[in-house]
Scaffold this motif. Structure first.
Motif, mmCIF file in Angstrom:
data_model
loop_
_atom_site.group_PDB
_atom_site.id
_atom_site.type_symbol
_atom_site.label_atom_id
_atom_site.label_comp_id
_atom_site.label_asym_id
_atom_site.label_seq_id
_atom_site.Cartn_x
_atom_site.Cartn_y
_atom_site.Cartn_z
ATOM 1 N N VAL A 1 0.407 -0.576 3.191
ATOM 2 C CA VAL A 1 1.424 0.422 2.868
ATOM 3 C C VAL A 1 2.534 0.286 3.905
ATOM 4 O O VAL A 1 2.293 0.386 5.113
ATOM 5 C CB VAL A 1 0.865 1.852 2.874
ATOM 6 N N THR B 1 2.343 -1.390 -1.054
ATOM 7 C CA THR B 1 3.052 -0.239 -1.614
ATOM 8 C C THR B 1 4.123 0.163 -0.607
ATOM 9 O O THR B 1 3.836 0.313 0.588
ATOM 10 C CB THR B 1 2.097 0.935 -1.866
ATOM 11 N N LEU C 1 -0.584 5.809 -5.526
ATOM 12 C CA LEU C 1 -0.783 6.281 -4.148
ATOM 13 C C LEU C 1 -0.676 7.797 -4.095
ATOM 14 O O LEU C 1 -1.476 8.472 -3.439
ATOM 15 C CB LEU C 1 0.230 5.628 -3.207
#
Length: 334
Positions: free
Chosen positions: A90, A126, A178
């Motif tokens: 992330v 992400t 997410l």
């Protein structure tokens, strides 16, 4: 419908993701600099300024092995690097000028050859983008068609709100996943107003006009004029979120070593040096011309987008004060 997340919950999200075993990358203080680095905890997150280097290292490391080898009396063994082993990642708190470069890089790394090292990292990452509330005199994202609140390339996008919370907009399926996995940290949007966003000094330029000039000025005194100062150090390319040149070399000994992929730059004197001894860009004006042509003509000819997101890092870092924003502004006025 946008959600909101408090600063406290944003940091709890980071700690949760780290606890889940994910690699979390974000702005982190490193001495006097801020860099995109792996975060061990939310305490290391530093959102005050644009990191010195770009976020492209998340997908495109400065140097990496693509295979290793060992030689023994029984023969030579080659070990491929398996991209499937790259961790779920992330990238959080990345600024629009960094995030917008990710889909630009996608085009080159999936064109005639699919670079599985880059593409697997992109697939497993992400991106949580963050709107900019400050800008200095080197920022020029608005000149190249972006803005301090541009969401392109993000999966989730945060906009600072008065009072310290963030509005969170879902941009992609990865962002939705997410958010859904950590829904308890987000709340329904409220009436809090966004804080004032940054205002880069250079407004929108006519990029089609700039390209049209470049189409007809391969030979022009401008290139000599600019390159008279250029040191060919490559700092601009290495800090740029969209530059992507690399070389591959074998390093090690007869008995063991690695084949390595590492960054390169078209401003280096030997970048186009042929084994024959010929160099088609043997002087710096030709090399700097290629830099501008690549960003505002060649890449657009091939992929329909520009290779510059206006982050201003090349301007801040240039040891001789070359200002790419001023160059394209001057071309725009011709």
């Amino acid at each position: 419908m946008p959600k909101i997340i408090t600063d406290q919950n944003l940091r709890l999200l980071i700690d949760t993701l780290v606890g889940e075993g994910k690699r979390v990358i974000g702005p982190k203080a490193a001495g006097t600099l801020t860099l995109y680095e792996p975060l061990a905890s939310a305490e290391e997150l530093s959102l005050g300024e644009l990191p010195r280097r770009s976020a492209k290292e998340t997908f495109f490391p400065l140097c990496e092995n693509i295979l290793t080898y060992e030689k023994s009396s029984s023969g030579t063994t080659v070990h491929d690097i398996d991209p499937a082993r790259f961790p779920e990642t992330v990238l959080i708190g990345a600024r629009p000028c960094d995030v917008a470069a990710a889909p630009v890089l996608d085009a080159i790394f999936s064109w005639d050859f699919k670079d599985e090292f880059f593409l697997e990292r992109r697939r497993k990452t992400t991106i949580i983008g963050l709107a900019c509330t400050t800008a200095d005199d080197a920022c020029f994202c608005t000149a190249v068609g972006l803005s301090p609140a541009d969401t392109r390339g993000s999966d989730l996008f945060l906009t600072p709100l008065a009072g310290g919370s963030y509005r969170c907009d879902v941009i992609s399926d990865k962002g939705e996943a997410l958010l859904a996995a950590h829904a308890g940290l987000f709340a329904e949007t409220d009436t809090a107003e966004p804080v004032s966003l940054a205002e880069p000094q250079l407004g929108p330029l006519d990029l089609d006009r700039i390209k049209a000039w470049l189409d007809t000025h391969f030979e022009d005194p401008l290139w000599e004029e600019i390159a008279a100062r250029c040191a060919g150090c490559g700092a601009c390319a290495f800090l740029c979120p969209a530059c992507h040149c690399f070389d591959i070399s074998d390093e090690g000994s007869e008995k063991q070593g690695a084949r390595r992929k590492h960054w390169d730059a078209c401003g280096f004197g030997k970048f186009t040096y042929h084994a024959s001894g010929h160099n088609p860009r043997e002087v710096q004006p030709h090399r700097y011309r290629n830099r501008i042509m690549h960003k505002f003509k060649y890449y657009h000819d091939k992929f329909g987008q520009r290779l510059c997101t206006g982050c201003g890092r090349c301007i801040r870092a240039c040891p001789v004060g070359i200002d790419i924003a001023q160059i394209i502004d001057d071309i725009n006025r011709k």
